[in-house]
Design an enzyme around this catalytic site. Sequence first.
Site, short mmCIF file in Angstrom:
data_model
loop_
_atom_site.label_atom_id
_atom_site.label_comp_id
_atom_site.label_asym_id
_atom_site.label_seq_id
_atom_site.Cartn_x
_atom_site.Cartn_y
_atom_site.Cartn_z
N HIS A 149 0.88 -1.17 0.00
CA HIS A 149 0.00 0.00 0.00
C HIS A 149 0.92 1.23 0.00
O HIS A 149 2.03 1.17 0.55
CB HIS A 149 -0.83 -0.06 1.29
CG HIS A 149 -1.91 0.95 1.41
ND1 HIS A 149 -1.66 2.25 1.77
CD2 HIS A 149 -3.25 0.85 1.24
CE1 HIS A 149 -2.81 2.92 1.83
NE2 HIS A 149 -3.79 2.09 1.50
N ASP A 226 3.18 -4.27 8.31
CA ASP A 226 1.95 -3.51 8.10
C ASP A 226 0.79 -4.50 8.29
O ASP A 226 0.51 -5.32 7.43
CB ASP A 226 1.96 -2.93 6.68
CG ASP A 226 0.62 -2.32 6.29
OD1 ASP A 226 -0.36 -2.45 7.05
OD2 ASP A 226 0.55 -1.71 5.20
N GLN A 229 -4.47 -5.02 7.34
CA GLN A 229 -5.49 -5.95 6.85
C GLN A 229 -5.48 -7.28 7.60
O GLN A 229 -6.29 -8.15 7.29
CB GLN A 229 -5.29 -6.23 5.34
CG GLN A 229 -5.47 -5.02 4.45
CD GLN A 229 -6.92 -4.51 4.38
OE1 GLN A 229 -7.86 -5.21 4.73
NE2 GLN A 229 -7.10 -3.28 3.93
N LYS A 252 -10.38 -0.38 10.64
CA LYS A 252 -10.52 -1.58 9.81
C LYS A 252 -10.89 -2.80 10.65
O LYS A 252 -10.99 -3.91 10.14
CB LYS A 252 -9.23 -1.84 9.03
CG LYS A 252 -8.96 -0.79 7.96
CD LYS A 252 -7.79 -1.16 7.11
CE LYS A 252 -7.25 0.00 6.31
NZ LYS A 252 -8.04 0.32 5.13
N CYS A 390 -4.72 2.41 -3.75
CA CYS A 390 -3.50 2.93 -3.09
C CYS A 390 -2.33 1.97 -3.28
O CYS A 390 -1.51 1.78 -2.36
CB CYS A 390 -3.72 3.18 -1.61
SG CYS A 390 -4.97 4.40 -1.27
N1 PMP Z 1 -1.76 -0.67 4.66
C1 PMP Z 1 -2.76 -1.41 4.13
C2 PMP Z 1 -2.46 -2.80 3.66
C3 PMP Z 1 -4.03 -0.88 4.01
O1 PMP Z 1 -5.01 -1.62 3.47
C4 PMP Z 1 -4.27 0.43 4.47
C5 PMP Z 1 -5.63 1.07 4.34
N2 PMP Z 1 -6.27 0.85 3.13
C6 PMP Z 1 -3.21 1.15 5.03
C7 PMP Z 1 -1.98 0.57 5.11
C8 PMP Z 1 -3.39 2.54 5.53
O2 PMP Z 1 -4.28 2.57 6.63
P1 PMP Z 1 -4.80 3.96 7.19
O3 PMP Z 1 -5.36 4.70 6.02
O4 PMP Z 1 -5.86 3.55 8.18
O5 PMP Z 1 -3.64 4.63 7.83
#
Ligand code: PMP
Length: 435
Positions: A149, A226, A229, A252, A390
Amino acid sequence: MNNDPASKAAALAPPCVAATAPLPEGPFDPRAIRKDFPILNVTVRDGKSLAYLDNAATTQKPASIVCALCDYYQACNANVHRSLHYLAEQATERFEGAREKVRAFLHAPDVRGIVFTRGTTEGINLVAGAWARRNLKAGDEILLTEMEHHSNLVPWQLVARDTGAKLKFIPVLDDGTLDMAAFERRLSKKTRLLAFVHISNVLGTVNPARRLIEGARSVGARVLVDAAQSAPNRKLDVQALDCDWLAFSGHKMMGPTGIGVLYGKVEVLEAMDPFLGGGEMINRVTLEESTWADLPQKFEAGTPHVSGAIGLGAAVDYLHRLGLDTIQRYEEQLAAYTIRRLSGIPGVRIFGRAPERSGAVSFEVEGVHPHDLAQYVDRDGIAIRAGHMCAQPLMRRLGVPAVSRASVYVYNLEEEIDRLVESILKAKEFFRHGT
Ligand code: PMP
């Protein structure tokens, strides 16, 4: 001062019975919990019932979590750590209570390793700013994957630009898994950091965290996971993983927006400088210089998101009530159903066929642009995501500008997937004939 334990227990009693009501005996039935999520019963788009299939973007919140926020603001709103009055004491107790819940959730050894952040993005930026910028130099390497991401890519691009460190990437194979042979080849004594996504928000792939971390350890690199998910749907154990840092977001995993956690090993966090300066994170301040507060306050400058942390604690309670193994099993089962049903539609291509995967299912429908598809199914009350997710470099690897994504969670039903399939079939007809 009232130290009567009974009155304290009453003041801290969980506000909502819904959160503690026992689940029915027998196999897990998502219908039994849907009543905890009032939003799942709203009607959208001219009275259509909602099929919410955008859980990888954010999950819905059970009433108990909304009540926890409400209860905090109505019963004990005060700033934490600072004042000695009753409300401040109550707020601090709930805030720190939430930290302890998160510690247990991650099986972390020490509550000092639990830093509240705004979310995964801030947690990763904290490590980039407070560790990488000060410890990396030209010639060092940061190893990432091709499926990151942007949150776990852009901060490292900035670090690389400013320190001269080099970014390296573990390639993604056609089935959506990591090329582990290339991983071994890319590791070297120059690798100072491995930062990887535990579960891809696009491919659903569950990456082999233990193997990756062991590889990084063999060359003496630090590791950041990270877990945006993975925290929502499986048991995490930071001691078994042996990572240096792990970041996730409350929203999430049924918690509020604007709150997340960075876990760090205490000795690693101790050795780091602060990220943001200001109130709360100091010990002694003179006009010229300051010393830092103990962990975790050293990394929590300013007034924290008190209600958010309390809401996150309530989310952890709710996840435990369902059972993380149950959540994982059900999500896997529903993801398999989604893939099976979508694969039955002519012209549908699924991205990501890893044997171990979560509930995010990305796909394309021949002849229909993902944005058009998302808009079309929305008219049937179905919420999916369309775009680059993203993860633009991964889109390039997949050879597409964008994908559609249906992502399921523990409260979704097979019949919602059936509705999606029906709507996609109609969309294909519609865009073929333009009617
Ligand atoms: N890493 C992953 C794998 C994600 O799916 C996301 C959110 N889509 C993020 C990082 C970023 O999370 P946040 O926008 O809550 O900071």
